[in-house]
Scaffold this active site. Structure first.
Site, PDB file in Angstrom:
ATOM      1  N   GLU A  58      -6.034 -10.653  -1.570  1.00  0.00           N
ATOM      2  CA  GLU A  58      -6.919 -10.474  -0.301  1.00  0.00           C
ATOM      3  C   GLU A  58      -8.280 -10.221  -0.423  1.00  0.00           C
ATOM      4  O   GLU A  58      -9.049  -9.425  -0.223  1.00  0.00           O
ATOM      5  CB  GLU A  58      -6.572  -9.162   0.496  1.00  0.00           C
ATOM      6  N   ASN A  94       1.936  -5.013  -3.310  1.00  0.00           N
ATOM      7  CA  ASN A  94       0.644  -5.378  -2.944  1.00  0.00           C
ATOM      8  C   ASN A  94       0.054  -4.149  -2.551  1.00  0.00           C
ATOM      9  O   ASN A  94       0.291  -3.326  -1.848  1.00  0.00           O
ATOM     10  CB  ASN A  94       0.802  -6.384  -1.563  1.00  0.00           C
ATOM     11  N   GLU A 109       0.792  -1.249  -0.067  1.00  0.00           N
ATOM     12  CA  GLU A 109      -0.161   0.030   0.051  1.00  0.00           C
ATOM     13  C   GLU A 109       1.001   1.244  -0.065  1.00  0.00           C
ATOM     14  O   GLU A 109       0.571   2.192   0.631  1.00  0.00           O
ATOM     15  CB  GLU A 109      -0.952  -0.123   1.218  1.00  0.00           C
ATOM     16  N   ASP A 158     -12.395 -10.205  -0.913  1.00  0.00           N
ATOM     17  CA  ASP A 158     -13.515 -10.273  -0.041  1.00  0.00           C
ATOM     18  C   ASP A 158     -14.512  -9.406  -0.650  1.00  0.00           C
ATOM     19  O   ASP A 158     -13.948  -8.401  -1.648  1.00  0.00           O
ATOM     20  CB  ASP A 158     -13.198 -10.288   1.207  1.00  0.00           C
ATOM     21  N   HIS A 214     -10.196  -6.089  -1.962  1.00  0.00           N
ATOM     22  CA  HIS A 214     -11.084  -5.955  -1.088  1.00  0.00           C
ATOM     23  C   HIS A 214     -12.435  -4.927  -2.044  1.00  0.00           C
ATOM     24  O   HIS A 214     -12.358  -3.906  -2.099  1.00  0.00           O
ATOM     25  CB  HIS A 214     -10.726  -4.973  -0.008  1.00  0.00           C
TER      26      HIS A 214
HETATM   27  C1  XIL Z   1      -6.023  -6.417   8.321  1.00  0.00           C
HETATM   28  C2  XIL Z   1      -6.444  -7.740   9.167  1.00  0.00           C
HETATM   29  O1  XIL Z   1      -7.281  -8.416   8.551  1.00  0.00           O
HETATM   30  C3  XIL Z   1      -6.919  -7.232  10.325  1.00  0.00           C
HETATM   31  O2  XIL Z   1      -7.083  -8.426  11.345  1.00  0.00           O
HETATM   32  C4  XIL Z   1      -6.069  -5.982  11.184  1.00  0.00           C
HETATM   33  O3  XIL Z   1      -6.489  -5.678  12.409  1.00  0.00           O
HETATM   34  C5  XIL Z   1      -5.709  -4.918  10.022  1.00  0.00           C
HETATM   35  O4  XIL Z   1      -5.093  -5.440   9.115  1.00  0.00           O
HETATM   36  N1  XIL Z   1      -4.809  -4.878   3.836  1.00  0.00           N
HETATM   37  C6  XIL Z   1      -3.961  -5.664   4.291  1.00  0.00           C
HETATM   38  C7  XIL Z   1      -4.045  -6.512   5.314  1.00  0.00           C
HETATM   39  O5  XIL Z   1      -2.676  -5.761   3.699  1.00  0.00           O
HETATM   40  O6  XIL Z   1      -2.908  -6.679   6.061  1.00  0.00           O
HETATM   41  C8  XIL Z   1      -5.047  -6.105   6.209  1.00  0.00           C
HETATM   42  O7  XIL Z   1      -5.465  -6.763   7.175  1.00  0.00           O
HETATM   43  C9  XIL Z   1      -6.250  -5.660   5.434  1.00  0.00           C
HETATM   44  C10 XIL Z   1      -5.970  -4.546   4.213  1.00  0.00           C
END
Ligand code: XIL
Length: 550
Positions: free
Chosen positions: A272, A203, A154, A274, A244
Site C-alpha cells: 500500500e 499485512n 493490522e 504512498d 504508508h
Molecule cells: C483505506 C481506503 O483507502 C479508504 O478509502 C477507506 O475509507 C479506509 O481504508 N490500511 C489498509 C487499507 O489496509 O485497507 C486502508 O484503505 C488504508 C490503511
C-alpha cells in the site's frame, strides 16, 4: 507545432490532460511495470472513484496487478450475516482480469470496515464459525482469480513494548477479544483449506518500526514452525509491508525489516505504498523533490531485495483520488500528470543523482503564538491566533483530527485544541489510547534526541483528565474540556518551566490527537509536524512556534 499538438492529443488520450512534450513521451514510452519487469509486479488500487477510463488507462499502462481499495473488505462482502454481496467486487476483478491484470485479495480479517455481528457480543464458538465461514466463502468465490490474499490485516499494536512475545503484542481487536490469540492461525487455516494454491499474506503498516517488525517476525516464525506443511508448505506465505510512508521515513529502517522478514523464508510485498508530503492538497516544488527522493530511496531498497519481493503496490493512482489527498502522497497529480515521484520510481539512481542535495527534506513547520492571558473556558479568547492543523497521520487509520491555537504570556503557554470525528472513548487502561490531545514543548528549541529539563509532554482527554511526562510537569498546569457530539474542545495552561517568555522567543512545539475506536483501543494518531512517532522522548522532530505581540 504539429508535433506538439499530436503529442498533446496523445497525452490527452493516455493520461487525460495536455501535458508537456517530455511528460507525454515519458508516459508513453516509459512504463513502470516494464521498468520493473525483471524485478517484481507493480500494483495499484481500483475503487469506485478511479474506475473511469483515464484512471484505468494509467492503471493498465503502468501496472500489472490490482487490489480493490475497499470492495473486498468484510463490511462490503458480508455486511449482513449469511448474505454475501459479491457484485461490485466481481465487476472490479473481472474487468481487471479482462485487461490482463493480475489481482490481489484484500482483506479477510481486520478490525476496521468489518460488521459488528461477526465478532462483537458473540461467543468464541460463534466468532470462530463467523470467521471461518467468511474466509472460506470469500476465498472459494475468488479461487483462480486472485493470486494472493491479505488474510489478516493490522493485527499487531504500534511500537509493542514486549515485542518478543507476539501474543501480548496483538491489537485489542474484536477478533482477539472474541476468540483469543489463536484467531490468527484459524483464519489462515480456513483460507488455505479453501484454496491451497493462493498465496496467503499477513499485512500491516509501520513495519519500519523495529518493535512492530519484531512482533510480526515472531508471530510468523512461530506459526510457520508449528505449521510447516499445510498442503505442502508453511501456513503463511508472505508478509505485506503496507508502506504508508512520509518524507521523514528512514529507508534504512524499511530495509532492516525487509531483511528480517526475508530471513524467515517468506515472500515480502510492499502492499500500500504512498508517501505523504504536502498540505491541504498542495505541494511546493521542494516537497515534490523530497517526496521523489523518498520514493527513489525506497525503490532502490526494493530492487536490492527483488528476488524475495512479489510485488510493489501503490495505494492510489493520483493525489485527488487518494485516501490521503491532503498530503499529495501518490505519483500522479490532480491533472493526472506524472509527478517527480513517478520519475523517481522509474529510475531511482538517475533521480537521486539529479536531485540529492537540492532540498532540505526534513521540513519543520512554523506557526505563531499570540500574546494574551485567557480564561480557559473562554474559547473566543483565541480568535486572533492562527489555526494550526493537526492532520498528519502517524497510523494507517484516519480517525480524529483537528486544529490548535496558541496564546502566550511571560509565564505560560495557552493551547486551545478543537477535535473532530472522535468516539469519546476512554475505556482503555492506557491514557494514550483515550480520545485525547497531547502537547509537546521544547522551551529552548534544543531539538535533542532525548528530553532535557525544559522538555515536557502534556495529555488531556475529552473528559479533562490530564497525564504528564515527566510527572513534575503537572505543577501549575490547568485544563478545561467540553464535548459536543463527536467534537470536543480542550484548553491547556502550560506554565513555562525554565524560561520567562518574551516577544520573539522561538520554542519547539507540537500538537497531537489520539483517536480511540469504539472498542477502546487507539486507532489513529494525527499530529501537526513530527511524524517520527517519538515526540514523547525526542524533541528533534517538533515544529516551531514563535511568540508574537500584535
Ligand atoms: C483505506 C481506503 O483507502 C479508504 O478509502 C477507506 O475509507 C479506509 O481504508 N490500511 C489498509 C487499507 O489496509 O485497507 C486502508 O484503505 C488504508 C490503511
Amino acid at each position: 507545432m504539429l508535433k506538439k499538438i499530436v503529442l498533446c492529443l496523445l497525452a490527452a488520450l493516455l493520461i487525460g490532460g495536455c501535458v508537456s512534450e517530455k511528460e507525454a513521451v515519458m508516459s508513453k514510452t516509459q512504463s513502470l511495470k516494464d521498468a520493473y519487469a525483471d524485478y517484481f509486479l507493480i500494483g495499484n488500487i481500483v475503487s469506485g472513484v478511479n474506475m473511469d477510463d483515464v484512471h484505468y488507462t494509467i492503471l493498465t499502462s503502468h501496472h500489472n496487478i490490482a487490489t480493490a481499495e475497499n470492495a473486498m473488505k468484510p463490511q462490503y462482502l458480508q455486511g449482513t450475516k449469511g448474505v454475501f454481496t459479491f457484485d461490485e467486487a466481481d465487476a472490479i476483478v473481472n474487468k481487471a482480469l479482462s485487461q490482463g491484470l493480475k489481482f490481489h485479495g484484500h482483506t479477510l480479517a481486520w478490525h476496521q470496515q468489518s460488521p459488528a455481528w461477526m465478532n462483537e457480543g458473540v461467543s468464541r464458538d460463534e466468532a470462530v464459525a463467523n470467521l471461518t465461514i467468511h474466509a472460506k466463502t470469500v476465498v472459494e468465490h475468488f479461487k483462480g482469480k486472485v493470486v494472493s490474499w491479505d488474510v489478516l490485516n493490522e493485527a499487531v499494536v504500534d511500537n509493542p513494548p514486549n515485542a518478543e512475545d507476539w501474543k501480548v503484542s496483538l491489537r485489542q481487536s474484536p477478533w482477539l477479544t472474541a476468540i483469543g490469540a489463536d484467531y490468527v492461525e484459524i483464519v489462515f487455516k480456513a483460507a488455505r483449506e479453501a484454496d491451497p494454491a493462493v498465496k496467503l499474506y499477513y499485512n500491516d503498516y509501520n513495519l519500519d518500526n523495529s518493535n512492530k517488525a519484531t512482533a510480526v517476525y515472531n508471530m510468523v516464525k512461530d506459526i510457520n514452525e508449528r505449521n510447516p506443511d499445510v498442503n505442502g508448505r508453511p501456513l503463511i506465505d508472505g508478509i505485506g509491508m503496507q508502506g504508508h510512508y512520509n518524507a521523514h521515513t528512514n529507508p534504512g529502517s524499511v530495509e532492516d525489516s525487509l531483511q528480517r522478514f526475508i530471513s524467515l523464508g517468506v515472500e515480502v510485498s510492499i502492499t500500500e505504498l504512498d508517501v505523504q508530503c504536502g498540505e491541504g492538497g498542495k505541494q511546493t516544488d521542494a516537497q515534490m523533490t523530497a517526496q521523489g527522493l523518498t520514493y527513489a530511496a525506497l525503490f532502490n531498497v526494493f530492487k536490492k531485495y527483488a528476488e524475495h519481493i512479489g510485488r510493489v503496490t501503490m495505494w492510489g493512482i493520483d493525489d485527488s483520488s487518494s485516501w490521503r489527498k491532503e498530503a499529495c502522497p501518490t505519483m500522479f497529480n490532480d491533472a493526472l500528470n506524472p509527478k517527480p515521484a513517478f520519475f523517481a520510481a522509474l529510475d531511482p539512481d538517475k533521480f537521486i543523482a539529479e536531485n540529492s542535495g537540492s532540498v532540505e527534506t526534513k521540513e519543520v513547520k512554523q506557526s505563531v503564538a499570540v500574546y494574551g492571558t485567557p480564561d480557559l473556558a473562554d474559547t473566543a479568547a483565541w480568535s486572533q491566533a492562527p489555526a494550526i492543523p493537526i492532520d498528519r497521520y502517524l497510523m494507517a487509520w484516519q480517525g480524529a483530527s483537528g486544529t490548535a491555537k496558541v496564546l502566550w504570556d511571560e509565564n505560560s503557554l495557552y493551547v486551545l485544541v478543537n477535535v473532530n470525528n472522535a468516539e469519546m472513548n476512554k475505556a482503555n487502561q492506557n491514557a494514550h489510547e483515550h480520545d485525547s490531545v497531547e502537547i509537546f514543548i521544547d522551551e529552548n528549541n534544543g531539538k535533542t534526541p532525548y528530553y532535557e529539563k525544559d522538555d515536557a509532554q502534556y495529555r488531556v482527554n475529552f473528559d479533562n483528565e490530564a497525564t504528564f511526562n515527566p510527572a513534575s510537569a503537572a505543577e501549575g498546569f490547568e485544563s478545561w474540556a467540553s464535548v459536543s457530539g463527536r467534537t470536543y474542545t480542550v484548553s491547556l495552561k502550560i506554565p513555562f518551566r525554565t524560561i520567562t517568555a518574551k516577544e520573539g522567543d522561538v520554542i519547539g512545539f507540537d500538537a497531537q490527537i489520539n483517536g480511540a475506536s469504539a472498542q477502546g483501543a487507539r486507532q489513529s494518531v494525527a499530529i501537526w509536524n513530527d511524524l517520527s512517532g517519538a515526540s514523547y522522548q525526542d524533541t528533534s522532530g517538533l515544529g516551531v512556534l514563535k511568540l508574537m505581540k500584535p
